[in-house]
Design an enzyme around this catalytic site. Structure first.
Site, mmCIF file in Angstrom:
data_model
loop_
_atom_site.group_PDB
_atom_site.id
_atom_site.type_symbol
_atom_site.label_atom_id
_atom_site.label_comp_id
_atom_site.label_asym_id
_atom_site.label_seq_id
_atom_site.Cartn_x
_atom_site.Cartn_y
_atom_site.Cartn_z
ATOM 1 N N ASP A 22 18.517 143.844 -0.552
ATOM 2 C CA ASP A 22 18.695 142.961 -1.591
ATOM 3 C C ASP A 22 18.376 141.508 -1.763
ATOM 4 O O ASP A 22 18.246 141.110 -0.459
ATOM 5 C CB ASP A 22 20.682 142.887 -1.399
ATOM 6 C CG ASP A 22 21.133 143.925 -1.485
ATOM 7 O OD1 ASP A 22 20.553 144.929 -1.578
ATOM 8 O OD2 ASP A 22 22.329 144.016 -1.226
ATOM 9 N N GLU A 197 29.243 146.813 -5.447
ATOM 10 C CA GLU A 197 28.539 145.899 -4.435
ATOM 11 C C GLU A 197 27.775 144.829 -5.245
ATOM 12 O O GLU A 197 27.649 144.643 -6.366
ATOM 13 C CB GLU A 197 27.331 146.526 -3.745
ATOM 14 C CG GLU A 197 27.831 147.715 -3.079
ATOM 15 C CD GLU A 197 26.490 148.579 -2.274
ATOM 16 O OE1 GLU A 197 26.798 149.175 -1.229
ATOM 17 O OE2 GLU A 197 25.470 148.637 -2.894
#
Ligand code: FRU
Length: 493
Positions: A22, A197
Protein backbone atom coordinates in the site's frame (compact mmCIF):
# COMPACT_ATOMS: atom_id res chain seq x y z
CA UNK A 1 19.95 0.27 -14.53
CA UNK A 2 16.16 0.55 -14.68
CA UNK A 3 16.17 1.19 -18.43
CA UNK A 4 17.51 -2.29 -19.11
CA UNK A 5 15.04 -4.22 -16.98
CA UNK A 6 12.35 -5.52 -19.34
CA UNK A 7 9.55 -5.48 -16.73
CA UNK A 8 10.66 -2.42 -14.75
CA UNK A 9 7.99 0.30 -14.89
CA UNK A 10 9.39 3.36 -16.66
CA UNK A 11 6.92 5.94 -15.33
CA UNK A 12 5.16 4.16 -12.49
CA UNK A 13 6.81 4.26 -9.10
CA UNK A 14 8.54 1.07 -7.98
CA UNK A 15 10.97 0.41 -5.13
CA UNK A 16 14.57 -0.12 -6.08
CA UNK A 17 14.62 -3.55 -4.49
CA UNK A 18 12.30 -5.70 -2.37
CA UNK A 19 8.61 -5.92 -1.65
CA UNK A 20 6.14 -3.02 -1.60
CA UNK A 21 2.39 -2.85 -0.95
CA UNK A 22 0.00 0.00 0.00
CA UNK A 23 0.83 3.66 -0.51
CA UNK A 24 1.06 5.38 2.90
CA UNK A 25 1.43 8.86 4.30
CA UNK A 26 0.71 10.76 1.09
CA UNK A 27 1.26 14.41 1.89
CA UNK A 28 2.37 17.57 0.11
CA UNK A 29 4.78 19.71 2.10
CA UNK A 30 7.14 22.51 1.16
CA UNK A 31 7.11 21.83 -2.58
CA UNK A 32 7.38 18.06 -2.31
CA UNK A 33 4.87 15.28 -2.80
CA UNK A 34 5.75 12.55 -0.34
CA UNK A 35 5.04 8.93 -1.10
CA UNK A 36 5.56 6.48 1.74
CA UNK A 37 4.68 2.85 1.24
CA UNK A 38 4.45 -0.52 2.95
CA UNK A 39 7.90 -1.97 2.50
CA UNK A 40 9.90 -5.04 3.46
CA UNK A 41 13.52 -3.91 3.93
CA UNK A 42 14.59 -7.55 4.21
CA UNK A 43 13.07 -9.34 1.23
CA UNK A 44 10.99 -9.58 -1.91
CA UNK A 45 7.77 -10.82 -0.31
CA UNK A 46 5.56 -9.46 2.49
CA UNK A 47 7.15 -9.14 5.95
CA UNK A 48 8.88 -6.79 8.42
CA UNK A 49 6.49 -4.07 7.37
CA UNK A 50 8.06 -0.65 7.53
CA UNK A 51 7.54 2.64 5.71
CA UNK A 52 9.61 3.16 2.56
CA UNK A 53 9.88 6.70 1.24
CA UNK A 54 10.16 8.70 -1.97
CA UNK A 55 9.56 12.33 -2.96
CA UNK A 56 8.62 14.13 -6.13
CA UNK A 57 8.26 17.77 -7.13
CA UNK A 58 5.93 16.97 -10.03
CA UNK A 59 4.13 13.66 -9.25
CA UNK A 60 6.08 12.18 -12.16
CA UNK A 61 9.78 11.92 -11.32
CA UNK A 62 10.47 10.18 -8.01
CA UNK A 63 13.52 10.19 -5.84
CA UNK A 64 14.09 7.21 -3.56
CA UNK A 65 14.88 8.10 0.05
CA UNK A 66 16.03 5.97 3.01
CA UNK A 67 13.58 3.97 5.08
CA UNK A 68 11.33 6.35 7.07
CA UNK A 69 9.63 4.30 9.78
CA UNK A 70 11.13 0.88 10.55
CA UNK A 71 9.64 -2.14 12.21
CA UNK A 72 10.95 -2.13 15.78
CA UNK A 73 10.70 -4.38 18.83
CA UNK A 74 8.44 -6.79 16.97
CA UNK A 75 5.94 -4.04 16.12
CA UNK A 76 5.43 -3.60 12.39
CA UNK A 77 4.53 -0.22 10.91
CA UNK A 78 1.34 -0.93 8.98
CA UNK A 79 -0.55 1.47 6.74
CA UNK A 80 -1.44 5.02 7.71
CA UNK A 81 -1.28 8.63 6.69
CA UNK A 82 0.61 11.88 7.19
CA UNK A 83 -0.57 15.40 7.91
CA UNK A 84 1.19 18.72 8.26
CA UNK A 85 0.40 20.11 11.70
CA UNK A 86 0.13 23.78 10.69
CA UNK A 87 -1.26 24.97 14.04
CA UNK A 88 1.18 22.88 16.07
CA UNK A 89 -1.77 21.19 17.74
CA UNK A 90 0.46 18.26 18.68
CA UNK A 91 3.31 20.36 20.06
CA UNK A 92 5.78 18.47 17.83
CA UNK A 93 7.08 21.59 16.06
CA UNK A 94 10.75 22.56 16.43
CA UNK A 95 11.71 25.94 15.01
CA UNK A 96 9.29 27.61 12.60
CA UNK A 97 8.58 24.74 10.22
CA UNK A 98 5.37 22.87 11.07
CA UNK A 99 5.92 19.21 11.93
CA UNK A 100 4.89 16.41 9.62
CA UNK A 101 2.97 13.84 11.66
CA UNK A 102 2.50 10.23 10.57
CA UNK A 103 -0.47 8.34 12.03
CA UNK A 104 0.01 4.64 11.40
CA UNK A 105 -1.01 1.23 12.67
CA UNK A 106 1.32 -0.61 14.99
CA UNK A 107 0.91 -4.34 14.44
CA UNK A 108 2.19 -6.72 17.08
CA UNK A 109 1.54 -8.42 20.42
CA UNK A 110 -1.72 -9.77 19.03
CA UNK A 111 -3.35 -6.41 18.40
CA UNK A 112 -3.41 -3.37 16.18
CA UNK A 113 -3.15 0.14 17.62
CA UNK A 114 -2.69 3.63 16.21
CA UNK A 115 0.69 5.28 16.65
CA UNK A 116 2.31 8.62 15.86
CA UNK A 117 5.72 9.52 14.49
CA UNK A 118 6.83 13.03 13.59
CA UNK A 119 9.43 14.76 11.49
CA UNK A 120 10.94 18.23 11.82
CA UNK A 121 13.08 17.99 8.70
CA UNK A 122 10.71 17.54 5.76
CA UNK A 123 10.26 13.85 6.36
CA UNK A 124 13.96 12.97 6.21
CA UNK A 125 14.10 11.63 9.77
CA UNK A 126 11.30 10.42 12.04
CA UNK A 127 10.81 10.15 15.78
CA UNK A 128 8.26 7.77 17.22
CA UNK A 129 6.06 9.50 19.80
CA UNK A 130 6.96 8.39 23.32
CA UNK A 131 3.29 8.22 24.29
CA UNK A 132 2.35 5.59 21.69
CA UNK A 133 -0.13 4.11 21.17
CA UNK A 134 -2.57 7.01 20.91
CA UNK A 135 -5.51 4.75 20.17
CA UNK A 136 -5.84 1.23 21.52
CA UNK A 137 -9.19 -0.56 21.71
CA UNK A 138 -7.63 -3.97 22.28
CA UNK A 139 -8.59 -5.22 18.84
CA UNK A 140 -6.49 -7.42 16.53
CA UNK A 141 -8.01 -5.96 13.33
CA UNK A 142 -8.11 -2.21 13.81
CA UNK A 143 -6.05 -0.48 11.17
CA UNK A 144 -5.15 1.96 8.43
CA UNK A 145 -5.97 5.41 9.87
CA UNK A 146 -6.53 8.31 7.48
CA UNK A 147 -6.65 11.73 9.14
CA UNK A 148 -7.72 15.11 7.79
CA UNK A 149 -8.26 18.56 9.26
CA UNK A 150 -11.97 19.44 9.38
CA UNK A 151 -12.13 23.20 9.14
CA UNK A 152 -15.80 23.66 10.09
CA UNK A 153 -15.41 21.89 13.46
CA UNK A 154 -11.78 22.93 13.99
CA UNK A 155 -10.48 19.45 14.71
CA UNK A 156 -8.80 16.43 13.20
CA UNK A 157 -11.00 13.62 11.95
CA UNK A 158 -9.74 10.05 11.55
CA UNK A 159 -11.31 7.25 9.53
CA UNK A 160 -9.98 3.84 10.51
CA UNK A 161 -11.13 0.31 9.83
CA UNK A 162 -12.42 -2.48 12.03
CA UNK A 163 -11.38 -4.87 9.31
CA UNK A 164 -13.18 -8.05 10.31
CA UNK A 165 -16.40 -6.23 11.21
CA UNK A 166 -16.47 -4.35 7.87
CA UNK A 167 -16.94 -1.15 9.80
CA UNK A 168 -15.22 2.20 9.44
CA UNK A 169 -14.94 4.20 12.69
CA UNK A 170 -14.66 7.98 12.75
CA UNK A 171 -12.75 9.66 15.57
CA UNK A 172 -12.01 13.30 16.38
CA UNK A 173 -9.05 14.94 18.08
CA UNK A 174 -7.79 18.43 18.88
CA UNK A 175 -4.14 17.42 19.18
CA UNK A 176 -3.65 14.14 17.25
CA UNK A 177 -2.98 12.40 20.59
CA UNK A 178 -6.38 12.14 22.29
CA UNK A 179 -9.13 10.64 20.17
CA UNK A 180 -12.84 10.23 20.82
CA UNK A 181 -15.26 8.22 18.75
CA UNK A 182 -17.73 10.13 16.57
CA UNK A 183 -19.65 7.53 14.61
CA UNK A 184 -19.46 4.31 12.62
CA UNK A 185 -20.28 3.33 9.06
CA UNK A 186 -20.93 -0.20 7.80
CA UNK A 187 -21.21 -3.01 7.12
CA UNK A 188 -22.61 -1.80 3.82
CA UNK A 189 -22.16 -2.07 0.10
CA UNK A 190 -20.98 -4.90 -2.07
CA UNK A 191 -18.06 -5.98 0.05
CA UNK A 192 -19.51 -7.55 3.11
CA UNK A 193 -17.69 -10.83 2.91
CA UNK A 194 -14.08 -9.92 3.41
CA UNK A 195 -11.85 -7.57 5.43
CA UNK A 196 -12.30 -3.84 5.10
CA UNK A 197 -9.01 -1.99 4.86
CA UNK A 198 -7.44 1.37 4.01
CA UNK A 199 -10.44 3.73 4.16
CA UNK A 200 -10.31 7.28 2.86
CA UNK A 201 -12.90 10.06 3.24
CA UNK A 202 -12.84 13.32 1.30
CA UNK A 203 -14.94 15.98 -0.34
CA UNK A 204 -15.05 16.19 -4.13
CA UNK A 205 -16.40 18.68 -6.65
CA UNK A 206 -19.18 17.67 -9.00
CA UNK A 207 -18.17 18.35 -12.61
CA UNK A 208 -20.16 21.26 -13.98
CA UNK A 209 -21.85 21.53 -10.59
CA UNK A 210 -21.02 25.22 -10.02
CA UNK A 211 -19.26 24.61 -6.75
CA UNK A 212 -21.42 21.70 -5.62
CA UNK A 213 -19.51 19.11 -3.65
CA UNK A 214 -20.26 15.70 -2.17
CA UNK A 215 -18.26 13.39 0.08
CA UNK A 216 -16.74 10.07 -0.91
CA UNK A 217 -15.90 7.22 1.45
CA UNK A 218 -13.61 4.63 -0.12
CA UNK A 219 -12.85 1.22 1.38
CA UNK A 220 -10.85 -1.73 0.15
CA UNK A 221 -11.48 -5.38 0.68
CA UNK A 222 -9.09 -8.26 0.75
CA UNK A 223 -11.09 -10.51 -1.59
CA UNK A 224 -14.35 -10.78 -3.54
CA UNK A 225 -13.83 -7.70 -5.68
CA UNK A 226 -15.40 -7.14 -9.10
CA UNK A 227 -12.60 -8.71 -11.14
CA UNK A 228 -11.66 -11.21 -8.43
CA UNK A 229 -9.31 -10.92 -5.48
CA UNK A 230 -8.78 -7.61 -3.73
CA UNK A 231 -10.22 -4.25 -4.78
CA UNK A 232 -12.03 -1.12 -3.67
CA UNK A 233 -15.55 0.25 -3.50
CA UNK A 234 -16.82 3.74 -2.77
CA UNK A 235 -19.88 5.41 -1.32
CA UNK A 236 -21.05 8.90 -2.29
CA UNK A 237 -22.90 10.95 0.29
CA UNK A 238 -22.66 13.59 2.98
CA UNK A 239 -20.39 14.23 5.94
CA UNK A 240 -21.63 16.63 8.62
CA UNK A 241 -18.45 16.72 10.71
CA UNK A 242 -19.58 13.76 12.79
CA UNK A 243 -21.23 11.20 10.58
CA UNK A 244 -20.94 9.99 6.99
CA UNK A 245 -24.24 9.12 5.28
CA UNK A 246 -24.28 7.33 1.94
CA UNK A 247 -26.91 8.55 -0.50
CA UNK A 248 -26.42 5.99 -3.23
CA UNK A 249 -25.34 2.42 -3.76
CA UNK A 250 -21.70 1.43 -3.46
CA UNK A 251 -19.76 1.32 -6.72
CA UNK A 252 -16.47 -0.29 -7.77
CA UNK A 253 -13.41 1.91 -7.86
CA UNK A 254 -11.62 0.08 -10.69
CA UNK A 255 -12.70 -2.79 -12.94
CA UNK A 256 -9.27 -4.35 -13.41
CA UNK A 257 -7.62 -6.69 -10.98
CA UNK A 258 -4.74 -4.52 -9.91
CA UNK A 259 -5.74 -1.36 -8.10
CA UNK A 260 -5.76 -1.63 -4.34
CA UNK A 261 -5.68 0.53 -1.22
CA UNK A 262 -5.74 3.91 -3.01
CA UNK A 263 -5.36 6.88 -0.68
CA UNK A 264 -5.35 10.58 -1.43
CA UNK A 265 -2.74 13.26 -0.82
CA UNK A 266 -3.13 15.47 2.16
CA UNK A 267 -2.30 19.20 2.21
CA UNK A 268 -2.31 19.92 -1.51
CA UNK A 269 -2.55 23.75 -1.50
CA UNK A 270 -6.00 25.24 -2.01
CA UNK A 271 -4.65 27.25 -4.94
CA UNK A 272 -4.19 23.91 -6.70
CA UNK A 273 -7.37 22.42 -5.31
CA UNK A 274 -7.00 18.92 -6.71
CA UNK A 275 -7.77 15.70 -4.88
CA UNK A 276 -5.20 13.20 -6.13
CA UNK A 277 -4.73 9.58 -5.20
CA UNK A 278 -2.52 6.67 -6.08
CA UNK A 279 -3.11 2.94 -5.61
CA UNK A 280 -1.06 -0.19 -5.19
CA UNK A 281 -0.87 -1.66 -8.70
CA UNK A 282 -1.36 -5.24 -7.56
CA UNK A 283 -3.82 -7.76 -6.15
CA UNK A 284 -3.27 -9.71 -2.94
CA UNK A 285 -4.41 -12.90 -4.68
CA UNK A 286 -1.73 -12.77 -7.38
CA UNK A 287 0.75 -10.53 -5.59
CA UNK A 288 3.82 -12.71 -6.12
CA UNK A 289 4.34 -11.27 -9.58
CA UNK A 290 7.32 -12.46 -11.63
CA UNK A 291 9.73 -9.58 -11.07
CA UNK A 292 12.94 -9.25 -9.11
CA UNK A 293 14.81 -7.88 -7.29
CA UNK A 294 11.74 -5.75 -6.62
CA UNK A 295 8.03 -6.47 -6.43
CA UNK A 296 5.07 -4.22 -7.13
CA UNK A 297 4.59 -0.73 -8.43
CA UNK A 298 2.08 2.07 -7.91
CA UNK A 299 -0.59 3.23 -10.34
CA UNK A 300 -0.13 6.64 -11.91
CA UNK A 301 -1.39 9.46 -9.67
CA UNK A 302 -5.00 10.21 -10.61
CA UNK A 303 -7.07 13.37 -10.21
CA UNK A 304 -10.55 12.76 -8.82
CA UNK A 305 -13.96 14.31 -9.40
CA UNK A 306 -17.60 13.27 -9.44
CA UNK A 307 -19.79 13.12 -12.52
CA UNK A 308 -23.55 12.83 -12.65
CA UNK A 309 -24.51 10.09 -15.07
CA UNK A 310 -27.85 8.64 -16.00
CA UNK A 311 -28.02 5.06 -14.83
CA UNK A 312 -29.44 2.45 -12.61
CA UNK A 313 -28.77 4.41 -9.46
CA UNK A 314 -30.41 7.54 -10.76
CA UNK A 315 -33.65 6.92 -8.92
CA UNK A 316 -34.56 10.58 -8.81
CA UNK A 317 -35.38 10.63 -5.12
CA UNK A 318 -32.22 12.11 -3.68
CA UNK A 319 -30.35 14.38 -6.02
CA UNK A 320 -27.06 12.68 -5.27
CA UNK A 321 -28.12 9.47 -7.01
CA UNK A 322 -26.08 8.39 -9.99
CA UNK A 323 -22.70 10.00 -9.31
CA UNK A 324 -19.62 8.20 -10.49
CA UNK A 325 -16.07 8.72 -9.34
CA UNK A 326 -14.02 10.06 -12.24
CA UNK A 327 -10.28 9.34 -12.32
CA UNK A 328 -7.84 10.95 -14.73
CA UNK A 329 -4.05 10.64 -14.92
CA UNK A 330 -2.51 13.81 -13.44
CA UNK A 331 -1.70 16.39 -16.10
CA UNK A 332 1.96 16.47 -15.04
CA UNK A 333 2.48 13.14 -16.82
CA UNK A 334 2.07 14.87 -20.18
CA UNK A 335 5.62 16.20 -19.84
CA UNK A 336 6.78 12.65 -20.62
CA UNK A 337 5.42 12.80 -24.18
CA UNK A 338 8.56 12.88 -26.31
CA UNK A 339 6.87 12.23 -29.60
CA UNK A 340 3.21 12.20 -30.67
CA UNK A 341 1.65 11.15 -33.94
CA UNK A 342 -1.79 10.34 -35.20
CA UNK A 343 -2.40 6.86 -36.47
CA UNK A 344 -4.56 6.05 -39.49
CA UNK A 345 -6.72 3.04 -38.76
CA UNK A 346 -9.50 3.15 -41.36
CA UNK A 347 -10.82 -0.06 -42.83
CA UNK A 348 -9.64 -2.31 -40.05
CA UNK A 349 -11.65 -5.49 -39.68
CA UNK A 350 -10.66 -9.00 -38.79
CA UNK A 351 -7.89 -10.24 -38.41
CA UNK A 352 -6.14 -7.42 -36.53
CA UNK A 353 -3.74 -5.26 -38.53
CA UNK A 354 -0.59 -3.60 -37.25
CA UNK A 355 -0.68 0.20 -37.24
CA UNK A 356 2.77 0.92 -35.86
CA UNK A 357 6.06 0.44 -37.68
CA UNK A 358 8.38 -2.42 -36.82
CA UNK A 359 10.76 -1.22 -34.13
CA UNK A 360 8.76 1.91 -33.36
CA UNK A 361 7.78 0.69 -29.91
CA UNK A 362 10.70 -1.54 -28.98
CA UNK A 363 11.66 -0.55 -25.44
CA UNK A 364 9.19 2.30 -25.63
CA UNK A 365 6.37 2.95 -23.24
CA UNK A 366 3.40 4.89 -24.49
CA UNK A 367 0.03 6.49 -24.08
CA UNK A 368 -2.71 6.04 -26.64
CA UNK A 369 -5.85 8.11 -27.09
CA UNK A 370 -8.47 6.53 -29.27
CA UNK A 371 -12.16 6.40 -30.05
CA UNK A 372 -14.06 3.19 -30.67
CA UNK A 373 -17.15 3.27 -32.86
CA UNK A 374 -18.87 -0.07 -32.28
CA UNK A 375 -21.48 0.32 -35.05
CA UNK A 376 -23.30 -2.99 -35.24
CA UNK A 377 -20.21 -5.15 -34.74
CA UNK A 378 -19.90 -7.61 -31.92
CA UNK A 379 -16.59 -6.05 -30.88
CA UNK A 380 -13.96 -3.50 -31.84
CA UNK A 381 -10.61 -2.63 -30.35
CA UNK A 382 -6.85 -2.91 -30.21
CA UNK A 383 -4.05 -5.20 -29.29
CA UNK A 384 -0.94 -3.90 -27.60
CA UNK A 385 2.36 -5.44 -26.48
CA UNK A 386 2.10 -8.07 -29.23
CA UNK A 387 4.59 -10.89 -29.74
CA UNK A 388 4.52 -14.46 -30.99
CA UNK A 389 1.01 -15.56 -30.09
CA UNK A 390 1.14 -12.83 -27.45
CA UNK A 391 -1.00 -9.72 -26.99
CA UNK A 392 -3.09 -7.77 -24.54
CA UNK A 393 -6.46 -6.91 -26.03
CA UNK A 394 -8.51 -3.82 -25.20
CA UNK A 395 -11.89 -3.50 -26.80
CA UNK A 396 -15.58 -2.79 -26.58
CA UNK A 397 -18.11 -5.63 -26.61
CA UNK A 398 -21.67 -4.79 -27.65
CA UNK A 399 -22.96 -7.56 -25.42
CA UNK A 400 -22.98 -6.65 -22.52
CA UNK A 401 -21.96 -3.09 -23.42
CA UNK A 402 -18.55 -3.08 -21.78
CA UNK A 403 -14.95 -2.17 -22.36
CA UNK A 404 -12.62 -5.04 -21.56
CA UNK A 405 -8.98 -5.85 -21.07
CA UNK A 406 -8.09 -9.41 -21.98
CA UNK A 407 -4.71 -10.48 -20.61
CA UNK A 408 -5.06 -14.21 -21.17
CA UNK A 409 -2.27 -14.13 -23.77
CA UNK A 410 -0.40 -11.16 -22.38
CA UNK A 411 2.88 -13.01 -21.72
CA UNK A 412 3.78 -14.71 -18.46
CA UNK A 413 0.38 -15.64 -17.05
CA UNK A 414 1.41 -19.00 -15.59
CA UNK A 415 2.96 -17.73 -12.36
CA UNK A 416 -0.49 -17.86 -10.71
CA UNK A 417 -3.59 -19.72 -11.85
CA UNK A 418 -5.89 -16.78 -11.17
CA UNK A 419 -3.85 -14.30 -13.21
CA UNK A 420 -4.99 -14.99 -16.79
CA UNK A 421 -8.35 -13.35 -17.36
CA UNK A 422 -10.57 -10.81 -19.02
CA UNK A 423 -11.90 -7.84 -17.08
CA UNK A 424 -14.92 -5.77 -18.06
CA UNK A 425 -16.11 -2.29 -17.17
CA UNK A 426 -19.61 -1.15 -18.11
CA UNK A 427 -19.27 1.72 -20.60
CA UNK A 428 -21.67 4.21 -22.11
CA UNK A 429 -21.71 4.69 -25.88
CA UNK A 430 -22.04 8.45 -26.32
CA UNK A 431 -23.01 9.62 -29.83
CA UNK A 432 -21.96 6.22 -31.15
CA UNK A 433 -18.53 6.39 -29.52
CA UNK A 434 -16.54 5.15 -26.58
CA UNK A 435 -13.34 7.05 -25.87
CA UNK A 436 -10.31 5.38 -24.37
CA UNK A 437 -7.04 6.59 -22.96
CA UNK A 438 -4.47 3.85 -22.47
CA UNK A 439 -1.35 4.19 -20.35
CA UNK A 440 0.99 1.35 -21.18
CA UNK A 441 4.17 0.70 -19.26
CA UNK A 442 6.58 -2.24 -19.43
CA UNK A 443 4.45 -4.37 -17.15
CA UNK A 444 1.08 -2.65 -16.86
CA UNK A 445 -1.89 -1.14 -18.62
CA UNK A 446 -4.42 1.39 -17.32
CA UNK A 447 -7.47 2.08 -19.48
CA UNK A 448 -9.40 5.28 -18.73
CA UNK A 449 -12.85 5.01 -20.31
CA UNK A 450 -14.98 7.99 -21.42
CA UNK A 451 -12.77 10.59 -19.81
CA UNK A 452 -12.21 8.70 -16.58
CA UNK A 453 -15.75 7.47 -15.90
CA UNK A 454 -14.43 3.94 -15.40
CA UNK A 455 -10.92 2.50 -15.24
CA UNK A 456 -9.41 -0.92 -15.83
CA UNK A 457 -5.97 -1.37 -14.26
CA UNK A 458 -4.09 -4.57 -14.97
CA UNK A 459 -0.51 -5.73 -14.64
CA UNK A 460 0.90 -7.64 -17.62
CA UNK A 461 4.22 -9.44 -18.02
CA UNK A 462 4.93 -9.57 -21.75
CA UNK A 463 8.02 -11.13 -23.23
CA UNK A 464 8.26 -8.01 -25.35
CA UNK A 465 9.92 -9.37 -28.48
CA UNK A 466 8.43 -7.18 -31.21
CA UNK A 467 5.72 -5.00 -29.78
CA UNK A 468 3.30 -3.37 -32.18
CA UNK A 469 -0.17 -1.93 -31.86
CA UNK A 470 -2.86 -3.67 -33.88
CA UNK A 471 -6.48 -2.70 -34.46
CA UNK A 472 -9.52 -4.80 -35.29
CA UNK A 473 -13.25 -4.44 -35.88
CA UNK A 474 -15.92 -7.12 -36.02
CA UNK A 475 -17.46 -5.79 -39.22
CA UNK A 476 -17.38 -2.85 -41.64
CA UNK A 477 -19.71 -0.75 -39.51
CA UNK A 478 -17.24 -0.55 -36.64
CA UNK A 479 -14.14 1.61 -36.45
CA UNK A 480 -11.16 2.52 -34.36
CA UNK A 481 -10.68 6.24 -35.05
CA UNK A 482 -8.92 9.39 -33.92
CA UNK A 483 -5.98 7.51 -32.56
CA UNK A 484 -3.03 9.44 -31.18
CA UNK A 485 0.11 7.68 -30.02
CA UNK A 486 2.33 9.43 -27.50
CA UNK A 487 5.70 7.78 -27.02
CA UNK A 488 6.72 8.43 -23.41
CA UNK A 489 10.07 9.06 -21.84
CA UNK A 490 11.34 7.08 -18.88
CA UNK A 491 11.42 8.90 -15.54
CA UNK A 492 14.64 7.10 -14.63
CA UNK A 493 16.96 8.84 -17.10
C1 FRU B 1 -3.78 -3.64 2.93
C2 FRU B 1 -3.10 -4.07 4.21
C3 FRU B 1 -3.45 -3.09 5.30
C4 FRU B 1 -2.29 -3.23 6.26
C5 FRU B 1 -1.14 -3.46 5.31
C6 FRU B 1 -0.09 -4.37 5.87
O1 FRU B 1 -3.17 -4.09 1.79
O2 FRU B 1 -3.48 -5.38 4.54
O3 FRU B 1 -4.71 -3.33 5.88
O4 FRU B 1 -2.13 -2.09 7.04
O5 FRU B 1 -1.68 -4.02 4.14
O6 FRU B 1 1.03 -4.42 5.04
Amino acid sequence: DYLREPLRPQYHFSPEINWMNDPNGLVFHDGEYHLFYQYNPAGNSWGHMSWGHAVSADLTHWQHLPLAIPEADGIMAFSGCCVVDHHNSSGFRRGDQPAMVAIYTGHGNGKQVQNLAYSNDNGRTWTKYAGNPVLDIDNPDFRDPKVFWHEATGRWVMVVSLAKEKVVVLYASKNLKDWSELSRFGPAGVAQKSNWECPDLFELPVEGGEGKTLWVLEVDMGSGSVAGGSGGEYFVGHFDGTRFTATQEAKWVDFGRDFYAPVSWSDIPQSDGRRIWIGWFNNWQTCLVPTSPWRSCMSVPRTLSLRKTPGRDDSGGDDSGGYVLVQRPVKELQQLRVHSRSIQTHGATWPPVAVTKPGELTDRVFELETTLKPGTARSVGLRIRTGDDEFTEVGYDREPGAVYVDRRKSGNVAFHQAFAGRHEAPARVLDGEVSLRLLVDRSSIEVFINDGEAVISDRIFPSGQKPTIEVFAGDESAQVTATTLHVLDSIWH
